[in-house]
Design a protein around this motif. Structure first.
Motif, PDB file in Angstrom:
ATOM      1  N   MET A   1       0.845  -1.199   0.000  1.00 55.61           N
ATOM      2  CA  MET A   1       0.000   0.000   0.000  1.00 55.61           C
ATOM      3  C   MET A   1       0.880   1.247   0.000  1.00 55.61           C
ATOM      4  O   MET A   1       2.100   1.156   0.107  1.00 55.61           O
ATOM      5  CB  MET A   1      -0.932  -0.032   1.216  1.00 55.61           C
TER       6      MET A   1
ATOM      7  N   LEU B   1      -2.607   6.067  -6.322  1.00 52.08           N
ATOM      8  CA  LEU B   1      -3.236   4.752  -6.143  1.00 52.08           C
ATOM      9  C   LEU B   1      -3.354   4.025  -7.477  1.00 52.08           C
ATOM     10  O   LEU B   1      -2.974   2.863  -7.615  1.00 52.08           O
ATOM     11  CB  LEU B   1      -4.616   4.910  -5.506  1.00 52.08           C
TER      12      LEU B   1
ATOM     13  N   ASP C   1      -2.353  -1.583  -3.229  1.00 51.41           N
ATOM     14  CA  ASP C   1      -3.511  -2.273  -2.660  1.00 51.41           C
ATOM     15  C   ASP C   1      -4.405  -1.361  -1.835  1.00 51.41           C
ATOM     16  O   ASP C   1      -5.483  -1.777  -1.409  1.00 51.41           O
ATOM     17  CB  ASP C   1      -3.042  -3.441  -1.776  1.00 51.41           C
ATOM     18  N   GLY C   2      -3.971  -0.125  -1.608  1.00 56.31           N
ATOM     19  CA  GLY C   2      -4.763   0.807  -0.816  1.00 56.31           C
ATOM     20  C   GLY C   2      -3.845   1.846  -0.196  1.00 56.31           C
ATOM     21  O   GLY C   2      -2.660   1.939  -0.533  1.00 56.31           O
TER      22      GLY C   2
ATOM     23  N   ALA D   1     -10.309   6.194  -3.516  1.00 52.61           N
ATOM     24  CA  ALA D   1      -9.807   4.841  -3.244  1.00 52.61           C
ATOM     25  C   ALA D   1     -10.765   3.761  -3.721  1.00 52.61           C
ATOM     26  O   ALA D   1     -10.353   2.620  -3.966  1.00 52.61           O
ATOM     27  CB  ALA D   1      -9.540   4.692  -1.745  1.00 52.61           C
TER      28      ALA D   1
ATOM     29  N   LYS E   1     -10.688   0.040  -2.431  1.00 53.77           N
ATOM     30  CA  LYS E   1      -9.430  -0.207  -1.725  1.00 53.77           C
ATOM     31  C   LYS E   1      -9.467   0.452  -0.342  1.00 53.77           C
ATOM     32  O   LYS E   1     -10.040   1.529  -0.177  1.00 53.77           O
ATOM     33  CB  LYS E   1      -8.249   0.339  -2.541  1.00 53.77           C
TER      34      LYS E   1
ATOM     35  N   VAL F   1      -8.546   2.464   3.098  1.00 56.51           N
ATOM     36  CA  VAL F   1      -7.784   3.651   3.507  1.00 56.51           C
ATOM     37  C   VAL F   1      -7.699   3.634   5.028  1.00 56.51           C
ATOM     38  O   VAL F   1      -8.724   3.560   5.699  1.00 56.51           O
ATOM     39  CB  VAL F   1      -8.463   4.957   3.048  1.00 56.51           C
TER      40      VAL F   1
END
Length: 758
Positions: free
Chosen positions: A451, A463, A469-470, A503, A506, A508
């Protein structure tokens, strides 16, 4: 400056004002100047030497042979004139020939003159010439006369600069300032390549006018500037970050002593009385201070004189109205910023399109300004000493933070080679960009979560650009740092909602506001922090938020409203004991209950976590584990706390290695303690963004990394080549019996398996 000196200087300046205003050419003005000075000081000889083509050339004289003008030349450091220019100090001799540096020039006809007094003509802290007087009879000149000469030298500096009588290159080459290519070394704080012109964070004040039109008006300007400066010093003294007792109090006591020193203010007012502008008067006294500093052997006293120099600069900025940094004036070209040190808020003021790199005289690997620079993708080189003597405003710089170097005023061949490296670097970045849609799975089939760290709205584009991935760490304090006032709850809500929408599906992980330490907010008084000598371990992060519960309540409500009908991941920074987590969660519970009572939409699920930065929390994992769903390990703060090493101290910047067995054993123990529990463990410090360090982290069982966007590609590349089971087995052996150099052992292990590391 005595009354006699004031009157003598005023008399000369009054007459010189007419000379400078005349339409005569520069040589005629200089010829008149030496006559005026000679008459006013009743001196048989008055001469002006100027720096030209690296030599001090006799430009005008009264009393010496006129045939010597533009013929007599001497090197800097040669003879009495050369010594004055080299040392930037005055000489006052009853018998010139007795001085060890005396050099006789027969073409001048000076053999009949015995007494000699000379002062440097200074521009931007460097000598550009010498003004001197001589007499037949042996005698020391009165201090009155020498001080008058020093004041006149300031006017001459303006005259010769406006008339282009000196060569800028010659000025800069004097006293060791380089004009050709030079390479400086430092400490890599943020990797990367950049080119641009040098821009100082605190621009130099250029004094445009030396001779005053209205003495009383100039005096009033100085009085107002002193009042403003004293208010500023008093305000500094009341701020918690300076503490009570210890070095900070001593520094501020010295500042206050100078700020209220009647002798300093009297000397400035006397210089104004002699006919100088407010700026020139401050600079005149400052020059005198610099000359005294060069004669001081006592380091403590020299430090005190440096304090006065700093206050003089502060006063000069106030009286001139040039209070802003280079950020407030705007960057006109691609720029490399130069500063002694920077705060994160100061860096964020700069135009990100123009700011290409940063060079610091100080700086440490884990300071928050470095974290911000890394998030901005700006390379940073720290610990570069003596920048002001080697780099000019506007010099072309090639910053290679990968190799910890910066090239100043590069030759064409160096520029071409650097551009080649730039091109290869872009090619490498293209390789990493191609990994955007590649899922990070190791060679032995383990899914590693990669991430990014973020904190600015502009970071959200990373992103999709990186395929991360986040967002494993969203630093909410960045919004507070860039605001002139405390951000309203509505503004916070908009930002958090934008982040969640960007996001998509994904995750946060929002970290509640982490201020304090080196992230101070000018609009948030820290009265309860008085007495702190190490703010990094004091009133900051969750401690501030719990003390100022209104701050945390507003943020909690903003996060809850922004995450309506979504999953909210929120974690608390710098948790030392479970009760602190409980208190912070209670604030969120209270705001959640309030929103529900008002029939407001709320998150469908809330996952809570903590930052493991304080080692004490590791001793209570069994108590905190049932309360949390995830834990993020902040290796930057954790390292300084484990080693008792202040991360803002430049002397400790490289002293402690992230690949020390102490850190890796600590991390492995945390992983083993929480093994089998439904808790996601993430490393979100700078450590995880370096390939060798990431290799070690996966070796101790870490399978989730949150790193700077620029590091995602290299880490994905590493994961695809790595047998995680093999590195864990190797790491178990190494930590049981640590090798002499664990870093080297890791590198050798990777090389043997064909894993190339940056």
């Amino acid at each position: 400056m005595s009354i006699g000196a004031v009157e003598a200087a005023r008399n000369i300046l009054t007459r010189l004002h007419d000379v400078m205003a005349s339409r005569s050419h520069a040589q005629a003005k200089l010829n008149t100047v030496v006559e005026v000075i000679g008459e006013c000081l009743d001196s048989e000889v008055c001469s002006i030497y100027l720096l030209r083509e690296g030599m001090l050339e006799l430009f005008a004289t009264r009393g010496l042979a006129q045939e010597a003008v533009h013929v007599t030349r001497m090197a800097v450091g040669e003879g009495l004139v050369g010594t004055i220019a080299e040392d930037i100090e005055s000489l006052n001799l009853a018998e010139a020939t007795a001085h060890p540096d005396f050099s006789y020039r027969p073409e001048t006809g000076e053999e009949k003159f015995h007494s000699f007094a000379g002062v440097p003509i200074v521009r931007r802290e460097r000598a550009v010439g010498v003004l001197c007087v001589q007499h037949v009879e042996p005698r020391r000149y009165e201090d009155v006369e020498v001080e008058a000469l020093q004041t006149v030298a300031m006017v001459l500096s303006e005259l010769i600069t406006n008339a282009d009588l000196i060569d800028e290159v010659d000025v800069l080459s004097l006293n060791g300032t380089q004009t050709g290519p030079e390479q400086l070394r430092g400490l890599t704080l943020v990797k990367g390549l950049a080119s641009g012109v040098a821009v100082y964070h605190q621009p130099r004040i250029t004094i445009e006018h030396v001779v005053a039109e209205d003495t009383e008006a100039e005096r009033q300007r100085v009085i107002l500037a002193f009042d403003k400066m004293r208010e500023q010093i008093e305000r500094m003294a009341s701020q918690a970050e300076f503490g009570v007792g210890g070095e900070h109090e001593e520094v501020l006591a010295t500042y206050k002593m100078f700020a209220y020193d009647e002798g300093w203010t009297r000397r400035i007012n006397e210089a104004i009385d002699s006919g100088l502008t407010a700026e020139a008067a401050i600079e005149r006294v400052q020059q005198r201070t610099r000359m005294r500093m060069r004669q001081i052997d006592d380091p403590l006293l020299a430090d005190r004189m440096h304090d006065l120099e700093d206050l003089s600069n502060r006063l000069l900025r106030m009286v001139s109205g040039q209070l802003g940094t280079a950020a407030t004036m705007g960057l006109r070209n691609d720029a490399i910023l130069i500063a002694r040190n920077l705060g994160p808020a100061e860096l964020l003021e700069y135009d990100r399109r123009r700011l290409k790199g940063v060079i610091l005289e100080e700086g440490s690997l884990t300071s928050h300004v470095v974290i911000v620079a890394r998030a901005m993708g700006v390379p940073v080189l720290g610990r570069v000493r003596g920048l002001r003597g080697k780099v000019r405003d506007g010099d072309l710089l090639l910053l290679d933070s990968d190799q910890a170097t910066v090239t100043v005023r590069p030759a064409p061949g160096l520029i071409e080679a650097f551009e080649g490296r730039f091109a290869r670097n872009r090619e490498r970045q293209a390789v990493y960009a191609a990994l955007r849609d590649v899922v990070p799975v190791s060679a032995d089939g383990r899914r590693i979560s990669v991430m990014i760290n973020a904190g600015l709205r502009d970071d959200l584009a990373n992103l999709s650009l990186t395929g991360a991935d986040g967002i494993g760490l969203f630093r909410t304090e960045f919004q507070f740092l860039v605001s002139a006032t405390l951000p309203a709850r509505e503004r916070q809500t908009r930002l958090y909602r934008d982040v969640l929408e960007a996001a998509g599906n994904k995750p946060v992980l929002f970290r509640t506001v982490d201020i304090g330490g080196d992230k101070t907010l000018p609009y948030l008084r820290q009265d309860d922090g008085d007495g702190e000598e190490n703010p990094a371990m004091g009133w900051r992060a969750l401690r501030v938020a719990l003390e100022r519960d209104g701050l945390l309540k507003a943020q909690a409500r903003a996060l809850l409203e922004a995450a309506a009908d979504r999953t909210l991941n929120v974690m608390f920074p710098m948790v030392s004991e479970p009760w602190e987590f409980d208190a912070a969660k209670a604030v969120f519970d209270g705001q959640l209950a309030f929103l529900r009572s008002r029939k407001k939409r709320v998150p469908e699920a809330i996952r809570y976590g903590v930052m493991l930065e304080v080692p004490a929390l590791a001793e209570q994992l069994d108590l905190i584990a049932p309360k949390i769903q995830f834990m993020s390990i902040g290796t930057n703060d954790l390292t300084q706390f484990l080693f008792a090493a202040d991360r803002s101290n430049p002397k400790l910047a490289e002293r402690y290695d992230w690949l020390s067995p102490a850190i890796l054993r600590f991390l492995r123990r945390v992983v083993c303690t929480l093994e089998g529990q439904p808790i996601d463990i993430t490393v979100c410090g700078e450590m995880g963004g370096r390939q060798l360090e990431a290799l070690a982290l996966m070796g101790v069982g870490i399978e989730r990394l949150s790193i700077t966007p620029a590091s995602v590609g290299p880490i994905k590349e590493l994961i695809g080549k790595l047998d995680v089971g093999a590195i864990r087995a190797a790491m178990t052996d190494w930590l049981a019996s640590p090798p002499a150099n664990l870093r080297q052992s890791l590198a050798d292990w990777a090389t043997e398996r064909g894993i190339a590391l940056d």
